[in-house]
Design a protein around this motif. Structure first.
Motif, PDB file in Angstrom:
ATOM      1  N   ALA A 191       5.980  15.261  57.182  1.00 13.84           N
ATOM      2  CA  ALA A 191       7.128  14.411  56.848  1.00 13.84           C
ATOM      3  C   ALA A 191       8.338  15.005  57.548  1.00 13.84           C
ATOM      4  CB  ALA A 191       7.355  14.353  55.342  1.00 13.84           C
ATOM      5  N   LEU A 192       9.104  14.149  58.233  1.00 18.82           N
ATOM      6  CA  LEU A 192      10.240  14.618  59.022  1.00 18.82           C
ATOM      7  C   LEU A 192      11.452  13.730  58.786  1.00 18.82           C
ATOM      8  CD1 LEU A 192       8.668  15.336  62.541  1.00 18.82           C
ATOM      9  CD2 LEU A 192       9.294  17.014  60.796  1.00 18.82           C
ATOM     10  N   PHE A 193      12.607  14.362  58.628  1.00 19.37           N
ATOM     11  CA  PHE A 193      13.867  13.627  58.610  1.00 19.37           C
ATOM     12  C   PHE A 193      14.145  13.028  59.988  1.00 19.37           C
ATOM     13  CE2 PHE A 193      14.936  16.597  55.099  1.00 19.37           C
ATOM     14  CZ  PHE A 193      15.470  15.703  54.185  1.00 19.37           C
ATOM     15  N   SER A 194      14.717  11.836  59.999  1.00 19.44           N
ATOM     16  CA  SER A 194      15.237  11.292  61.252  1.00 19.44           C
ATOM     17  C   SER A 194      16.405  12.150  61.718  1.00 19.44           C
ATOM     18  CB  SER A 194      15.712   9.854  61.058  1.00 19.44           C
ATOM     19  OG  SER A 194      16.505   9.441  62.161  1.00 19.44           O
ATOM     20  N   PRO A 195      16.481  12.470  63.022  1.00 16.28           N
ATOM     21  CA  PRO A 195      17.650  13.184  63.530  1.00 16.28           C
ATOM     22  C   PRO A 195      18.859  12.286  63.727  1.00 16.28           C
ATOM     23  CG  PRO A 195      16.105  12.778  65.305  1.00 16.28           C
ATOM     24  CD  PRO A 195      15.443  12.280  64.054  1.00 16.28           C
TER      25      PRO A 195
ATOM     26  N   ASP B 128       6.573  13.004  65.471  1.00 19.61           N
ATOM     27  CA  ASP B 128       7.892  13.554  65.748  1.00 19.61           C
ATOM     28  C   ASP B 128       8.828  12.440  66.177  1.00 19.61           C
ATOM     29  OD1 ASP B 128       9.757  15.640  65.837  1.00 19.61           O
ATOM     30  OD2 ASP B 128       9.484  15.924  67.989  1.00 19.61           O
ATOM     31  N   TRP B 129      10.088  12.555  65.735  1.00 17.90           N
ATOM     32  CA  TRP B 129      11.133  11.635  66.146  1.00 17.90           C
ATOM     33  C   TRP B 129      11.647  12.015  67.532  1.00 17.90           C
ATOM     34  CZ3 TRP B 129      12.758   7.566  63.085  1.00 17.90           C
ATOM     35  CH2 TRP B 129      12.457   7.619  61.716  1.00 17.90           C
ATOM     36  N   ASN B 130      11.894  11.025  68.360  1.00 16.60           N
ATOM     37  CA  ASN B 130      12.579  11.277  69.619  1.00 16.60           C
ATOM     38  C   ASN B 130      14.023  11.659  69.338  1.00 16.60           C
ATOM     39  OD1 ASN B 130      14.180  10.477  72.174  1.00 16.60           O
ATOM     40  ND2 ASN B 130      12.067  10.345  72.861  1.00 16.60           N
ATOM     41  N   LYS B 131      14.495  12.702  70.004  1.00 19.89           N
ATOM     42  CA  LYS B 131      15.832  13.227  69.715  1.00 19.89           C
ATOM     43  C   LYS B 131      16.949  12.356  70.277  1.00 19.89           C
ATOM     44  CE  LYS B 131      13.646  16.844  68.064  1.00 19.89           C
ATOM     45  NZ  LYS B 131      12.260  16.471  68.316  1.00 19.89           N
TER      46      LYS B 131
END
Length: 350
Positions: A162-166, A223-226
């Motif tokens: 689980a990842l926060f959106s940047p 993974d979200w693209n930065k």
């Protein structure tokens, strides 16, 4: 192109599960590791220092380590305190460490009922982090509270990451055994509304803002693209890395569904021979990402194909066991680290 050999750190007896570069110090990273490949036994958190080394690559050394009673699967550095980080453990616990303090964690939480497989610290709401577990839940935390702030009943099976959106402070993406990516808005109601055939007491499920049916098999990583909001990469047991534009929601009869279903696959990156355990976008370039696989390689890809149509930029293959973690240096463009069940951390230049 001839590249210098990687810098290598060997931690005998402790197989690596993940690595995390410090957001404050260019010469520090953390390694989450486990004895006996994480199947049974204790864990160890290594704090790794990078110093001058040959060939323009750093020399690696363990500055200190912390023992845990169960294997460690992930680590994430605090975004507000340069010396603190959290770890995810096989016993369901989450621990907060301060590298200026010896031996023991400064806080610990025990709410998950199964293995905690990932932790991620928000780089927008810098006092918050999230955890995901094999119990199907994602929990939101702040170090100052003794209990979680929110629990998402995210998937009916293991939540691997689980990842926060940047880009959006309240948006979280998850991936699971069930083959879906999900995007949640933490401001939304905690549970789906009750209705015919729905019993939230026995099978609660938090409503996702978007569900992406990404694979017929388990999705192990995302993974979200930065640089591109709502663009994610995912990968897992089907060996293919997929890049998703999650602004694309299905129209027509499906549009009435709750939660919404959609996501357009922009790119397929094929080449790994076994499951892909980790993907991470470059923090320096919008079109470059790295992957770690059970085929014992770490690979670097470009979503913009080179002349001849190849997306593959580099294969790093000195490991002798499953490669389960990879991470780009936040300060030095082109420097990548990989970690493996062979108990070796490699730092190399792409």
């Amino acid at each position: 192109m001839n590249r210098p050999p990687p810098s290598v750190l060997h931690t005998p007896g402790f197989a690596h599960y993940s690595l995390a570069w410090s957001p404050f110090h260019s010469n520090r990273l953390a390694l989450a590791s486990s004895a006996n490949y994480g199947l049974v036994g204790n864990g160890r958190l290594h704090i790794v220092g990078l110093g001058p080394g040959p060939g323009g690559l750093p020399g690696l050394g363990v500055e200190k380590f912390y023992e845990t009673q169960d294997g460690l699967y992930d680590a994430a550095w605090s975004e507000i305190h340069e010396n603190q980080l959290v770890t995810a453990s096989g016993d369901g616990s989450i621990k907060l460490w301060d590298v200026m303090i010896q031996d023991l964690p400064i806080r610990a939480w025990q709410e998950h009922t199964r293995e905690v497989f990932s932790v991620d610290w928000s780089n927008i709401n810098k006092d918050q982090f999230i955890s995901s577990s094999w119990d199907g839940t994602v929990k939101l935390w702040t170090p100052e509270r003794p209990r979680s702030l929110t629990t998402l009943q995210a998937h009916p099976s293991c939540v691997y990451q689980a990842l926060f959106s940047p880009h959006q402070p309240n948006v979280v993406a998850t991936c699971s055994t069930d083959g879906t990516l999900k995007i949640f808005d933490l401001r939304s109601p905690a549970y789906t509304p009750s209705g015919p055939g729905v019993n939230n007491f026995t099978a609660p499920l938090t409503a996702a803002a978007l569900t992406v049916p990404a694979s017929a098999g388990e999705i192990l990583t995302l993974d979200w693209n930065k640089y591109r909001p709502f663009v994610l990469a995912s990968a897992g047991v089907d060996k293919v890395i997929k890049v998703w534009d999650c602004r694309m929601v299905k129209l027509g009869p499906e549009a009435a569904q709750a939660p919404a279903v959609g996501g357009a696959c922009e790119t397929h990156l094929a080449g790994h021979e076994y499951a892909v355990r980790k993907v991470q976008w470059s923090p320096h370039r919008a079109d470059v990402l790295a992957s770690a696989s059970y085929d014992m390689t770490c690979r670097v890809w470009s979503t913009t194909p080179a002349p001849g149509g190849s997306h593959l930029m580099h294969i790093h293959d000195p490991h002798t066991e499953f490669v389960v973690g990879c991470g780009w240096s936040l300060y030095d463009e082109g420097v990548l680290a990989s970690c493996s069940w062979d108990c070796r951390l490699n730092v190399f230049r792409v």
